[in-house]
Design a protein around this motif. Structure first.
Motif, PDB file in Angstrom:
ATOM      1  N   LEU A  45       0.856  -1.183   0.000  1.00  0.00           N
ATOM      2  CA  LEU A  45       0.000   0.000   0.000  1.00  0.00           C
ATOM      3  C   LEU A  45       0.894   1.235   0.000  1.00  0.00           C
ATOM      4  N   ARG A  46       0.786   2.044  -1.038  1.00  0.00           N
ATOM      5  CA  ARG A  46       1.648   3.215  -1.189  1.00  0.00           C
ATOM      6  C   ARG A  46       0.818   4.479  -0.956  1.00  0.00           C
ATOM      7  N   ILE A  47       1.364   5.333  -0.118  1.00  0.00           N
ATOM      8  CA  ILE A  47       0.703   6.583   0.228  1.00  0.00           C
ATOM      9  C   ILE A  47       1.474   7.718  -0.412  1.00  0.00           C
ATOM     10  N   HIS A  48       0.829   8.456  -1.308  1.00  0.00           N
ATOM     11  CA  HIS A  48       1.448   9.577  -1.998  1.00  0.00           C
ATOM     12  C   HIS A  48       0.893  10.883  -1.446  1.00  0.00           C
ATOM     13  N   GLY A  49       1.514  11.975  -1.839  1.00  0.00           N
ATOM     14  CA  GLY A  49       1.055  13.279  -1.398  1.00  0.00           C
ATOM     15  C   GLY A  49      -0.331  13.597  -1.919  1.00  0.00           C
ATOM     16  N   GLU A  53      -6.998   9.057   2.294  1.00  0.00           N
ATOM     17  CA  GLU A  53      -7.462   7.732   2.688  1.00  0.00           C
ATOM     18  C   GLU A  53      -7.175   6.757   1.569  1.00  0.00           C
ATOM     19  N   LEU A  54      -7.086   5.472   1.946  1.00  0.00           N
ATOM     20  CA  LEU A  54      -6.729   4.438   0.985  1.00  0.00           C
ATOM     21  C   LEU A  54      -7.468   3.172   1.357  1.00  0.00           C
ATOM     22  N   TYR A  55      -8.227   2.610   0.394  1.00  0.00           N
ATOM     23  CA  TYR A  55      -8.994   1.390   0.616  1.00  0.00           C
ATOM     24  C   TYR A  55      -8.061   0.187   0.598  1.00  0.00           C
ATOM     25  N   VAL A  56      -8.224  -0.709   1.580  1.00  0.00           N
ATOM     26  CA  VAL A  56      -7.384  -1.908   1.666  1.00  0.00           C
ATOM     27  C   VAL A  56      -8.010  -2.974   0.780  1.00  0.00           C
ATOM     28  N   ASP A  57      -7.558  -3.009  -0.470  1.00  0.00           N
ATOM     29  CA  ASP A  57      -8.061  -3.981  -1.434  1.00  0.00           C
ATOM     30  C   ASP A  57      -7.537  -5.373  -1.095  1.00  0.00           C
ATOM     31  N   PRO A  58      -8.304  -6.458  -1.373  1.00  0.00           N
ATOM     32  CA  PRO A  58      -7.810  -7.808  -1.070  1.00  0.00           C
ATOM     33  C   PRO A  58      -6.463  -8.127  -1.704  1.00  0.00           C
ATOM     34  N   SER A  59      -6.124  -7.472  -2.802  1.00  0.00           N
ATOM     35  CA  SER A  59      -4.830  -7.749  -3.426  1.00  0.00           C
ATOM     36  C   SER A  59      -3.678  -7.071  -2.693  1.00  0.00           C
ATOM     37  N   ARG A  60      -3.976  -6.227  -1.705  1.00  0.00           N
ATOM     38  CA  ARG A  60      -2.942  -5.482  -0.990  1.00  0.00           C
ATOM     39  C   ARG A  60      -2.533  -6.134   0.327  1.00  0.00           C
ATOM     40  N   TYR A  61      -3.126  -7.271   0.671  1.00  0.00           N
ATOM     41  CA  TYR A  61      -2.707  -7.953   1.890  1.00  0.00           C
ATOM     42  C   TYR A  61      -2.657  -9.449   1.632  1.00  0.00           C
ATOM     43  N   ALA A  62      -1.958 -10.158   2.526  1.00  0.00           N
ATOM     44  CA  ALA A  62      -1.821 -11.608   2.433  1.00  0.00           C
ATOM     45  C   ALA A  62      -2.468 -12.247   3.644  1.00  0.00           C
ATOM     46  N   VAL A  63      -2.991 -13.475   3.453  1.00  0.00           N
ATOM     47  CA  VAL A  63      -3.757 -14.167   4.484  1.00  0.00           C
ATOM     48  C   VAL A  63      -3.144 -15.533   4.732  1.00  0.00           C
ATOM     49  N   LEU A  64      -3.077 -15.898   6.017  1.00  0.00           N
ATOM     50  CA  LEU A  64      -2.613 -17.227   6.412  1.00  0.00           C
ATOM     51  C   LEU A  64      -3.638 -17.811   7.373  1.00  0.00           C
ATOM     52  N   GLU A  65      -4.135 -19.015   7.036  1.00  0.00           N
ATOM     53  CA  GLU A  65      -5.097 -19.692   7.909  1.00  0.00           C
ATOM     54  C   GLU A  65      -4.357 -20.591   8.885  1.00  0.00           C
ATOM     55  N   ASP A  66      -4.700 -20.487  10.156  1.00  0.00           N
ATOM     56  CA  ASP A  66      -4.096 -21.295  11.223  1.00  0.00           C
ATOM     57  C   ASP A  66      -5.177 -22.187  11.815  1.00  0.00           C
ATOM     58  N   PRO A  67      -5.366 -23.414  11.291  1.00  0.00           N
ATOM     59  CA  PRO A  67      -6.424 -24.301  11.805  1.00  0.00           C
ATOM     60  C   PRO A  67      -6.255 -24.640  13.276  1.00  0.00           C
ATOM     61  N   SER A  68      -5.009 -24.719  13.733  1.00  0.00           N
ATOM     62  CA  SER A  68      -4.785 -25.082  15.139  1.00  0.00           C
ATOM     63  C   SER A  68      -5.026 -23.917  16.073  1.00  0.00           C
ATOM     64  N   GLY A  69      -4.864 -22.691  15.578  1.00  0.00           N
ATOM     65  CA  GLY A  69      -5.017 -21.518  16.418  1.00  0.00           C
ATOM     66  C   GLY A  69      -3.901 -21.334  17.419  1.00  0.00           C
ATOM     67  N   GLN A  70      -2.747 -22.026  17.226  1.00  0.00           N
ATOM     68  CA  GLN A  70      -1.646 -21.989  18.182  1.00  0.00           C
ATOM     69  C   GLN A  70      -0.446 -21.195  17.690  1.00  0.00           C
ATOM     70  N   LEU A  71      -0.465 -20.724  16.450  1.00  0.00           N
ATOM     71  CA  LEU A  71       0.690 -20.007  15.922  1.00  0.00           C
ATOM     72  C   LEU A  71       0.861 -18.675  16.629  1.00  0.00           C
ATOM     73  N   LEU A 173       4.325   5.550  10.626  1.00  0.00           N
ATOM     74  CA  LEU A 173       4.981   5.486   9.322  1.00  0.00           C
ATOM     75  C   LEU A 173       6.057   6.558   9.230  1.00  0.00           C
ATOM     76  N   GLN A 174       7.149   6.186   8.567  1.00  0.00           N
ATOM     77  CA  GLN A 174       8.233   7.114   8.283  1.00  0.00           C
ATOM     78  C   GLN A 174       8.320   7.306   6.773  1.00  0.00           C
ATOM     79  N   PRO A 175       8.469   8.532   6.282  1.00  0.00           N
ATOM     80  CA  PRO A 175       8.536   8.766   4.828  1.00  0.00           C
ATOM     81  C   PRO A 175       9.687   7.991   4.192  1.00  0.00           C
ATOM     82  N   GLY A 176       9.392   7.352   3.050  1.00  0.00           N
ATOM     83  CA  GLY A 176      10.395   6.608   2.311  1.00  0.00           C
ATOM     84  C   GLY A 176      10.663   5.224   2.847  1.00  0.00           C
ATOM     85  N   GLU A 177       9.937   4.756   3.867  1.00  0.00           N
ATOM     86  CA  GLU A 177      10.153   3.435   4.447  1.00  0.00           C
ATOM     87  C   GLU A 177       8.893   2.584   4.283  1.00  0.00           C
ATOM     88  N   THR A 178       9.162   1.247   4.187  1.00  0.00           N
ATOM     89  CA  THR A 178       8.070   0.284   4.083  1.00  0.00           C
ATOM     90  C   THR A 178       7.926  -0.434   5.415  1.00  0.00           C
TER      91      THR A 178
END
Length: 675
Positions: A45-49, A53-71, A173-178
């Motif tokens: 997600l890139r924030i420009h001048g 506001e910026l919508y969090v589209d599903p393509s902008r995040y990653a998902v991990l399923e934890d069936p055990s719930g212990q991670l 957030l710091q400018p120029g950093e991810t």
């Protein structure tokens, strides 16, 4: 309540689509993607001048399923699990990665944010779904160390970092950093990961507009509740009370859905929040079904269909409650379709029968359907429809619905009033016909009475002629016996005594007439000399009524003063006025009080054996009036004879004080004079 405590899954009414349905619709749209496309990694997600506001589209995040719930976070940061994250807009095994499909699993989200804006703005991540049971946000500081913020619907509202109805987390957030952020989510209901990034300026403006709009929304609902509740108290119409119950259940559902109830009403009771989330839709179904059926007059207009609707509503509510507490199938949405569909079908049927308020009912539900369309597009992530109007279109639709239904309720009451007026007019016409028939009957009786009076006059003339013949014969007999009478000295002395007595009686005519009034029959002319006018009658009646002293019938006070009406007395304490005729036989008497006195005198002196025909002739009143009044006098004489203080030698005036006899059925004075 801790996360391990048993949770109630979140259900919504037929007007609210379940998250599972939204996920299925997402699958439906994604199923037409070209096959063989590789699952991409999440974008940063890139924030420009100039971006606030910026919508969090599903393509902008990653998902991990934890069936055990212990991670833990350390496990997720490791290479083994880090490589298993999938982009939120891809599907795996028929399930979309950007949705919570398995309520037994925990889900991890990884979001990369980079800002190229040199202006110093503080940014926040907002998660739209405020019903996620357990949510932990991990943010790294400048040294790369992660700090955790744990909150959720299973925790008190005070655990949230900001007092806001949705989950809100600060991004350093710091400018120029991810920066990479992690979220661990666990929910008892199927939902999707929807969120938005906003800076402090945009968030402040959003807070003002959002809470202002919600305040107006609940203000309208409160006004509708108070207004219709007051109408119910004034006119007692049960439909208004059913409408108030429906609006209150709608308010409870919205308080649970938008999170304001948890924020302001029960912030320390997360268990109550879960119960309200689960029970509000069921309560809405019951109150809406009860209100809609009676608003549409279904029990009267659809006598065969209404019992089935009532049974389906109750059965569906029971199944929903069973599924909420025990089964937790996730398919409870379909249980709302049948009762709501039957209610809409009932509205269409009664509208076809000519019930006009049903069209307003259907119009109000059409607004709910339009708002559902916006809800579906927003939950599918279509950013074009994701604006302030569409987000709160459901609130606007419900405000429109309650306002329209309130108007429809008023129109229904007006239609009932118009129908009542028409029925009354029809009844008035029937009564007029009945009165005309009665008038004709009275006219016929009047003619019969005239014929009867004519026959009586002829008979009286014949009797008078026969009486004259008898008188002449008597004179002959008297002349023949005169000599015998003259010879009888004793008879002469008796005749002298009688003459002397007649002279004395002639000298005291007033006393003789009064004695005759109290003991035997006199004619009306002589009676009028004793009671010459109304004032004399009222004066005599007042003296007779208060012979033992005055006592107020209301407060018991014994002092009085004169009132405006002649011979009436006013209590000096409570100002109660009592006329001379009140609580006597002559109360509300519609003909002359002098004639009423004389009628009582005649009937009493003849011991009740005085015909109404003769009374009508003497008083010059209608026979029906005389008969009715004589019946009341006879009833009063009967009650007087049964009184403990009854004396056989008492005068006729005691009957006048009979307070139980009324003369409401007596004709008016004008009618008596016409007869």
């Amino acid at each position: 309540m801790t996360p391990s405590t048993r949770k109630f899954p979140r259900f919504q009414a037929a007007g609210f689509l379940r998250w599972r349905i939204l996920g299925c619709l997402c699958l439906f749209f994604l199923a037409f993607q070209p096959p063989g496309r590789a699952a991409p990694h999440e974008d940063t997600l890139r924030i420009h001048g100039g971006i606030n506001e910026l919508y969090v589209d599903p393509s902008r995040y990653a998902v991990l399923e934890d069936p055990s719930g212990q991670l833990t976070l350390q496990d997720v940061l490791g290479a083994r699990w880090s490589s298993r994250f999938q982009s939120g807009d891809v599907t795996s095994g028929g399930k979309q990665a950007g949705n919570i499909e398995n309520t037994e699993s925990a889900y991890w989200l990884r979001i990369n944010v980079r800002t190229d804006d040199s202006d110093e703005h503080h940014w926040y991540l907002e998660m739209f779904d405020s019903h996620i049971n357990d949510l932990t946000f991990y943010g790294a500081n400048a040294a790369g160390q992660y700090s955790a913020v744990r909150t959720g619907a299973d925790f008190p509202f005070a655990t949230r970092p900001y007092a806001y109805k949705n989950f809100l987390f600060s991004l350093h957030l710091q400018p120029g950093e991810t920066h990479t952020y992690y979220l661990r989510l666990k929910s008892s209901s199927k939902t999707s990961f929807l969120g938005r990034l906003r800076n402090e300026a945009m968030l402040s403006s959003h807070f003002q507009s959002e809470y202002g709009m919600l305040g107006g929304f609940y203000g309208v609902l409160l006004i509708m509740v108070v207004y219709n509740l007051l109408i119910f108290f004034f006119i007692g119409e049960q439909t208004y009370l059913r409408y108030v119950a429906y609006v209150l259940s709608c308010s409870l559902l919205f308080l649970s859905e938008d999170g304001l109830g948890f924020e302001y009403i029960w912030p320390k009771l997360p268990w109550l929040n879960q119960i309200v989330n689960a029970g509000a839709p069921i309560l809405l179904l019951l109150t809406f079904g009860y209100y809609a059926r009676h608003f549409l007059d279904a029990p009267q207009r659809l006598p065969r269909f209404d019992p089935l609707v009532r049974l389906v509503v109750l059965f569906s509510a029971g199944l929903l409650l069973l599924d909420t507490i025990f089964i937790q199938s996730g398919f409870s949405f379909w249980l709302y379709l049948l009762p709501y569909g039957m209610l809409y079908y009932a509205a269409i049927k009664v509208y076809r029968q000519g019930f006009k308020p049903a069209r307003i009912f259907l119009l109000a539900q059409a607004g709910i359907a339009v708002s559902l369309l916006f809800l579906i597009t927003r939950k599918l992530g279509v950013d074009f429809f994701n604006n302030a109007f569409t987000v709160y279109s459901m609130n606007v639709a419900f405000v429109f619905e309650v306002a329209v239904l309130s108007y429809a309720l008023g129109e229904k009451i007006k239609s009932i009033k118009d129908a009542t007026i028409r029925a009354q007019e029809k009844l008035v016409k029937q009564l007029r016909k009945k009165h005309l028939a009665q008038d004709r009957l009275v006219e016929q009786l009047h003619q019969n009475q005239e014929l009867k009076d004519q026959l009586n006059s002829e008979l009286e003339a014949q009797v008078a002629r026969r009486t004259e013949e008898l008188r002449q014969q008597s004179e002959t007999i008297v002349a023949q016996n005169r000599e015998l009478l003259q010879a009888n000295g004793l008879l002469a002395l008796q005749s002298a005594a009688i003459e002397k007595l007649n002279t004395d009686l002639q000298r005291d005519l007033q006393e003789a007439q009064a004695a005759r009034v109290l003991s035997k029959e006199v004619d009306f002319g002589e009676f009028s000399q004793i009671y010459p006018d109304k004032d004399a009658c009222l004066s005599y009646l007042a003296d007779l009524k208060w012979a033992n002293g005055y006592r107020c019938r209301k407060c018991g006070h014994e002092k009085y003063c004169d009132a405006r009406e002649a011979h009436a007395r006013r209590c000096t304490k409570c100002r109660y006025v009592e006329s001379a005729t009140a609580y006597t036989m002559l109360q509300k008497c519609k003909f002359s009080i002098i004639k009423a006195f004389y009628a009582v005198f005649l009937i009493y002196t003849h011991k009740g054996n005085y015909s109404s025909q003769e009374l009508s002739r003497v008083l010059e009143l209608r026979q029906g009036t005389c008969w009715s009044f004589s019946q009341k006098v006879l009833e009063a004489m009967r009650r007087r004879r049964q009184a403990p203080d009854y004396d056989e030698n008492e005068g006729w005036t005691h009957v006048l004080l009979d307070a139980t006899t009324t003369t409401e059925d007596a004709p008016s004075l004008a009618e008596a004079e016409r007869s």
